[in-house]
Enzyme design. Structure first.
Site, PDB file in Angstrom:
ATOM      1  CB  CYS A 119      -0.801  -0.016   1.329  1.00 30.08           C
ATOM      2  SG  CYS A 119      -1.802  -1.700   1.142  1.00 30.08           S
ATOM      3  CG  HIS A 153      -2.560   4.495   5.108  1.00 30.48           C
ATOM      4  ND1 HIS A 153      -2.507   4.256   3.540  1.00 30.48           N
ATOM      5  CD2 HIS A 153      -2.566   3.364   5.758  1.00 30.48           C
ATOM      6  CE1 HIS A 153      -2.468   3.125   3.606  1.00 30.48           C
ATOM      7  NE2 HIS A 153      -2.488   2.500   4.694  1.00 30.48           N
ATOM      8  CG  HIS A 167      -6.558   0.453   1.288  1.00 28.81           C
ATOM      9  ND1 HIS A 167      -5.523   0.841   0.407  1.00 28.81           N
ATOM     10  CD2 HIS A 167      -5.753   0.049   2.181  1.00 28.81           C
ATOM     11  CE1 HIS A 167      -4.537   0.915   0.873  1.00 28.81           C
ATOM     12  NE2 HIS A 167      -4.637   0.093   2.026  1.00 28.81           N
TER      13      HIS A 167
END
Length: 451
Positions: free
Chosen positions: A197, A335, A372
């Site tokens: 990520c 994030h 995400h």
């Protein structure tokens, strides 16, 4: 502008990377909330979610993961018709779409000139399973038929592989770099980054290295992610990472909310064109943002649990590498995954870095609307950070209606209109990957198009 390295290596790296500014001149996205930069931005400001019920597969056996950030079918069809092909995976199709947007936005319609251009890219999808559940079933069906036909006798298996033409989805073959080189009219210095990520920000950092070292004057960063299958969802489910929300799917991703129960997986893609400021000026190209410093780290403490100290470290490194102090940061593009552990860890690190200012520091979390997208999130959310700088608006976090007092960060249910000169962008990932980057407002920022 340095990674988290120390001693002589850090000094050498700093010396090598000093020089003129690196600017973002082109941007492109395909996301669950918009397949153009302007549509994506409008959805962010309106709080319009792209998280819906995942109805393309049977998820009855999973305790979670029933919602996903999905690219709408009409957009999927349009992208596939324009950019798809028999030897292109869905991931490559997305890459071509967002890179075309970014190059057009940058005003690059033909050969870029020079000896080479840079490409830093990543294409994430679950191995041979492709983008859809039926691809996964076809692959394993083929394996079963092969086993019943020839067993595991080595010579027979080898002969079968020699005579079989694998689909693009099953082979991990990609002609994307070659095709992009043809479009740009120069050879590419290309690297493929796999860093979970944090891969999006790491890709931007690698592109800046190429530019600052004088290897190229133009670099493209492109990432696409599509990984929604029963297998992938079951893996994340076993890690207890996916949202267990059972209400409106649009509320499944709620960063920094006390009710958050896990992340939502999405499919998305993003691309950026980066140039030296001098090259952009010679072309007459406007800038969306100036890339400041960054901090990168890999920590082996735990494969999935983020560590407060490492998050703090990369943020401080990014700020110091930009020649700034924490007081110079105007807003944070978090994030913000909506997991119990990530959000509290990121929030605690913010409090360590910014102290009492944290209560007044505007924080946005794009994943609240998109879900995400792994490595693609870093690039897609950088687009939002750049637009925050040029438009002077911090997007809301509309799903955080019950802020977690343990996080105690400042989010808003409506857009926050204010001058923004600097944005700190965070991205963290499984495997102990950490990345943070600062973006600055250009002296003459790009103007919003008339809609």
């Amino acid at each position: 502008m340095t990674d988290t390295v120390t001693g002589a290596a850090a000094d050498a790296l700093t010396d090598a990377l000093t020089g003129e500014d690196i600017v973002i001149t082109g941007m492109g996205v395909v996301t669950p909330i918009g397949a153009t930069v302007e549509d994506f931005w409008a959805a962010n400001l309106a709080g319009r979610s792209g998280v819906v019920a995942e109805d393309r597969m049977d998820l009855g056996g999973l305790p979670c993961g029933w919602a996903a950030g999905l690219i709408p079918e009409d957009i999927r069809k349009e992208v596939a018709e324009r950019w798809g092909g028999p030897d292109r995976t869905w991931g490559d199709t997305l890459l071509h779409s967002v890179v075309d947007q970014a190059l057009t936005d940058a005003g690059i319609t033909g050969p870029v000139g020079g000896e080479a251009a840079g490409l830093v890219w990543s294409r994430v999808w679950p191995g041979p399973s492709g983008s859809f559940p039926q691809d996964y079933a076809v692959h394993f069906g083929e394996l079963g038929r092969r086993y019943r036909r020839i067993g595991n006798e080595p010579a027979a298996v080898l002969e079968n592989l020699r005579s079989r033409r694998l689909s693009a989805e099953a082979s991990d073959h990609s002609a994307f770099p070659v095709e992009l080189a043809g479009r740009l009219g120069v050879p590419l210095i290309a690297s493929r980054v796999e860093a979970t990520c944090s891969g999006g920000l790491r890709s931007i950092a690698e592109a800046v290295r190429l530019l600052r070292l004088g290897r190229v004057e133009v670099a493209v960063v492109a990432v696409s992610v599509s990984r929604n299958t029963q297998y992938v969802l079951s893996q994340y489910g076993q890690l207890m990472a996916l949202s267990r929300w059972k209400g409106d799917p649009a509320l499944s991703s709620m960063p920094f909310d006390r009710r958050r129960s896990g992340m939502v997986i999405n499919e998305s893609a993003g691309a950026l064109v980066l140039e030296t400021a001098g090259h952009a000026a010679r072309r007459g190209a406007g800038s969306h943002a100036v890339v400041g410093g960054w901090g990168l780290a890999v920590d082996t403490t735990h494969i999935t649990a983020p560590q407060v100290g490492m998050v703090e470290r990369v943020m401080r490194t990014a700020i110091a590498g930009s020649g700034l102090t924490p007081d110079d940061i105007d807003t944070v593009n978090a994030h913000g995954t909506s997991t119990k552990l990530n959000d509290i860890t990121e929030a605690r690190a913010l409090h360590r870095v910014f102290g009492e200012r944290t209560a007044e520091l505007d924080v946005c979390a794009v994943k609240s609307l998109t879900g995400h997208g792994s490595a693609a999130s870093g690039v897609v959310e950088t687009v939002a950070a750049a637009l925050t700088l040029t438009r002077g608006v911090v997007p809301p976090v509309v799903t955080c209606t019950e802020p977690d007092p343990a996080c105690a960060v400042k989010t808003s249910l409506t857009p926050v209109v204010r001058p923004v000169a600097t944005v700190l962008k965070n991205s963290f990932g499984f495997g102990g990957q950490y990345a943070s980057m600062v973006f600055k407002r250009p002296a003459q920022p790009r103007q919003a198009p008339v809609r």
